[in-house]
Design a protein around this motif. Structure first.
Motif, PDB file in Angstrom:
ATOM      1  N   SER A 165       5.868 -11.636   8.181  1.00 29.35           N
ATOM      2  CA  SER A 165       5.373 -12.903   7.665  1.00 29.35           C
ATOM      3  C   SER A 165       4.667 -12.694   6.330  1.00 29.35           C
ATOM      4  N   GLN A 166       4.756 -13.711   5.473  1.00 28.64           N
ATOM      5  CA  GLN A 166       4.052 -13.667   4.196  1.00 28.64           C
ATOM      6  C   GLN A 166       2.638 -14.226   4.315  1.00 28.64           C
ATOM      7  N   SER A 167       2.303 -14.705   5.490  1.00 21.96           N
ATOM      8  CA  SER A 167       0.966 -15.265   5.711  1.00 21.96           C
ATOM      9  C   SER A 167      -0.059 -14.150   5.845  1.00 21.96           C
ATOM     10  N   PRO A 168      -1.326 -14.479   5.632  1.00 19.96           N
ATOM     11  CA  PRO A 168      -2.377 -13.456   5.806  1.00 19.96           C
ATOM     12  C   PRO A 168      -2.391 -12.914   7.227  1.00 19.96           C
ATOM     13  N   ASN A 169      -2.904 -11.727   7.388  1.00 21.36           N
ATOM     14  CA  ASN A 169      -3.001 -11.139   8.730  1.00 21.36           C
ATOM     15  C   ASN A 169      -3.837 -12.040   9.633  1.00 21.36           C
ATOM     16  N   PRO A 170      -3.328 -12.379  10.817  1.00 24.49           N
ATOM     17  CA  PRO A 170      -4.054 -13.281  11.709  1.00 24.49           C
ATOM     18  C   PRO A 170      -5.279 -12.639  12.354  1.00 24.49           C
ATOM     19  N   ASN A 171      -5.247 -11.327  12.490  1.00 23.50           N
ATOM     20  CA  ASN A 171      -6.381 -10.622  13.093  1.00 23.50           C
ATOM     21  C   ASN A 171      -6.768  -9.453  12.199  1.00 23.50           C
ATOM     22  N   ILE A 172      -8.039  -9.203  12.116  1.00 27.14           N
ATOM     23  CA  ILE A 172      -8.525  -8.088  11.315  1.00 27.14           C
ATOM     24  C   ILE A 172      -9.139  -7.048  12.241  1.00 27.14           C
ATOM     25  N   LEU A 173      -8.621  -5.830  12.150  1.00 25.87           N
ATOM     26  CA  LEU A 173      -9.124  -4.731  12.972  1.00 25.87           C
ATOM     27  C   LEU A 173     -10.230  -4.040  12.188  1.00 25.87           C
ATOM     28  N   VAL A 174     -11.422  -4.582  12.300  1.00 24.74           N
ATOM     29  CA  VAL A 174     -12.549  -4.097  11.495  1.00 24.74           C
ATOM     30  C   VAL A 174     -12.851  -2.633  11.811  1.00 24.74           C
ATOM     31  N   GLY A 175     -12.950  -1.824  10.772  1.00 29.17           N
ATOM     32  CA  GLY A 175     -13.311  -0.418  10.947  1.00 29.17           C
ATOM     33  C   GLY A 175     -12.139   0.519  11.108  1.00 29.17           C
ATOM     34  N   ALA A 176     -10.919  -0.018  11.232  1.00 31.35           N
ATOM     35  CA  ALA A 176      -9.761   0.859  11.423  1.00 31.35           C
ATOM     36  C   ALA A 176      -9.367   1.528  10.109  1.00 31.35           C
ATOM     37  N   VAL A 177      -8.894   2.769  10.212  1.00 31.65           N
ATOM     38  CA  VAL A 177      -8.408   3.507   9.051  1.00 31.65           C
ATOM     39  C   VAL A 177      -6.901   3.675   9.186  1.00 31.65           C
ATOM     40  N   VAL A 178      -6.176   3.394   8.112  1.00 25.66           N
ATOM     41  CA  VAL A 178      -4.716   3.467   8.146  1.00 25.66           C
ATOM     42  C   VAL A 178      -4.226   4.850   7.731  1.00 25.66           C
ATOM     43  N   GLY A 179      -2.899   5.022   7.741  1.00 23.43           N
ATOM     44  CA  GLY A 179      -2.293   6.322   7.435  1.00 23.43           C
ATOM     45  C   GLY A 179      -2.643   6.863   6.065  1.00 23.43           C
ATOM     46  N   GLY A 180      -2.770   5.993   5.079  1.00 25.35           N
ATOM     47  CA  GLY A 180      -3.265   6.415   3.772  1.00 25.35           C
ATOM     48  C   GLY A 180      -2.205   6.618   2.713  1.00 25.35           C
ATOM     49  N   PRO A 181      -2.641   7.008   1.509  1.00 25.41           N
ATOM     50  CA  PRO A 181      -1.748   7.114   0.353  1.00 25.41           C
ATOM     51  C   PRO A 181      -0.855   8.336   0.399  1.00 25.41           C
ATOM     52  N   ASP A 182       0.102   8.367  -0.536  1.00 24.49           N
ATOM     53  CA  ASP A 182       0.990   9.515  -0.622  1.00 24.49           C
ATOM     54  C   ASP A 182       0.380  10.611  -1.493  1.00 24.49           C
ATOM     55  N   LEU A 183       1.156  11.635  -1.750  1.00 27.32           N
ATOM     56  CA  LEU A 183       0.657  12.797  -2.490  1.00 27.32           C
ATOM     57  C   LEU A 183       0.212  12.447  -3.902  1.00 27.32           C
ATOM     58  N   HIS A 184       0.664  11.326  -4.420  1.00 27.64           N
ATOM     59  CA  HIS A 184       0.322  10.922  -5.787  1.00 27.64           C
ATOM     60  C   HIS A 184      -0.672   9.760  -5.802  1.00 27.64           C
ATOM     61  N   ASP A 185      -1.379   9.569  -4.684  1.00 30.01           N
ATOM     62  CA  ASP A 185      -2.395   8.521  -4.545  1.00 30.01           C
ATOM     63  C   ASP A 185      -1.800   7.120  -4.525  1.00 30.01           C
ATOM     64  N   GLY A 186      -0.501   7.004  -4.267  1.00 29.91           N
ATOM     65  CA  GLY A 186       0.142   5.695  -4.209  1.00 29.91           C
ATOM     66  C   GLY A 186       0.078   5.105  -2.814  1.00 29.91           C
ATOM     67  N   PHE A 187      -0.080   3.790  -2.746  1.00 34.30           N
ATOM     68  CA  PHE A 187      -0.145   3.098  -1.452  1.00 34.30           C
ATOM     69  C   PHE A 187       0.502   1.729  -1.579  1.00 34.30           C
ATOM     70  N   PRO A 188       1.672   1.505  -0.951  1.00 38.52           N
ATOM     71  CA  PRO A 188       2.394   0.239  -1.107  1.00 38.52           C
ATOM     72  C   PRO A 188       1.749  -0.937  -0.382  1.00 38.52           C
ATOM     73  N   ASP A 189       0.913  -0.665   0.627  1.00 40.63           N
ATOM     74  CA  ASP A 189       0.231  -1.708   1.408  1.00 40.63           C
ATOM     75  C   ASP A 189       1.223  -2.702   1.996  1.00 40.63           C
ATOM     76  N   GLU A 190       2.225  -2.177   2.698  1.00 38.46           N
ATOM     77  CA  GLU A 190       3.222  -3.009   3.349  1.00 38.46           C
ATOM     78  C   GLU A 190       3.135  -2.849   4.857  1.00 38.46           C
ATOM     79  N   ARG A 191       3.191  -3.946   5.557  1.00 40.74           N
ATOM     80  CA  ARG A 191       3.091  -3.907   7.015  1.00 40.74           C
ATOM     81  C   ARG A 191       4.193  -3.056   7.646  1.00 40.74           C
ATOM     82  N   SER A 192       5.380  -3.094   7.056  1.00 51.06           N
ATOM     83  CA  SER A 192       6.516  -2.389   7.646  1.00 51.06           C
ATOM     84  C   SER A 192       6.435  -0.877   7.441  1.00 51.06           C
ATOM     85  N   ASP A 193       5.582  -0.415   6.557  1.00 54.06           N
ATOM     86  CA  ASP A 193       5.460   1.018   6.264  1.00 54.06           C
ATOM     87  C   ASP A 193       4.439   1.636   7.215  1.00 54.06           C
TER      88      ASP A 193
END
Length: 210
Positions: A154-182
């Motif tokens: 969905s292109q809508s904002p995230n319906p729930n926010i998991l406060v305090g969670a840490v995601v997988g993080g950026p790649d070796l070049h500090d890049g982060f696409p910020d895509e739900r499917s990734d």
């Protein structure tokens, strides 16, 4: 009982193996750090070798080591799939070991280069700072997650926010696409967050010492 077991069976179980990864499916390093505490803090001389094994791990992950990669922004990089698990778990390990070294009044010798507990704390703090936003993208990786697969595309904002969670993080070049499917970079997980709790607790308690 467990301590006696490891004294007898440690070598068979791989204590002497070269291993510089501590993550969700490999706990050898954590066991070595705990056993080195028995030697450093409680003076159990029969566990002397574990100090050497722990030191080998420390020397393999500090900046400048040929065994570890760091992004241009300074993030420890082990692999593209949920790399933050290695960042948070290594930060926790560095802080725990720094505490044991401080109590024992000893340091780590990495090929003639002395690594102090203060330096280990500084390295861990840099990793945590990067994770929380001190990075080239000025983005905190302790962010949100989607409510489920039904809204992932969905292109809508995230319906729930998991406060305090840490995601997988950026790649070796500090890049982060910020895509739900990734999921490799955007998915949060307990094995990323759990060790961060230990690192944050230590840093919050010891802020004046840093």
């Amino acid at each position: 009982m467990y301590l006696n077991y490891i004294k007898v069976n440690g070598k068979t179980l791989g204590v002497a193996d070269s291993d510089n990864t501590f993550g969700w499916d490999n706990k050898h390093v954590g066991a070595r750090i705990l056993l080195s505490k028995e030697f450093l803090v409680r003076k159990v001389q029969t566990l002397h070798d574990y100090k050497g094994h722990a030191d080998n791990f420390i020397c393999s992950v500090i900046p400048g080591s040929s065994s570890s990669q760091f992004s241009p922004g300074g993030l420890l990089f082990k692999m593209g799939d949920s790399n933050m698990q290695y960042v948070t778990s290594t930060s926790f390990i560095l802080l725990a070991y720094a505490k044991y070294l401080t109590k024992a009044h000893v340091v780590v010798n990495c090929g003639g280069s002395i690594v102090t507990p203060k330096r280990l704390r500084a390295i861990a703090k840099k990793q945590v700072d990067y994770l929380l936003g001190d990075n080239p993208l000025k983005m905190s990786y302790m962010i949100q997650c989607s409510a489920g697969f039904s809204v992932m595309k969905s292109q809508s904002p995230n319906p729930n926010i998991l406060v305090g969670a840490v995601v997988g993080g950026p790649d070796l070049h500090d890049g982060f696409p910020d895509e739900r499917s990734d999921y490799e970079q955007s998915e949060p997980a307990t094995y990323i967050n759990a060790p961060l709790v230990g690192a944050l607790a230590y840093l919050a308690h010891s802020f004046a010492q840093l």
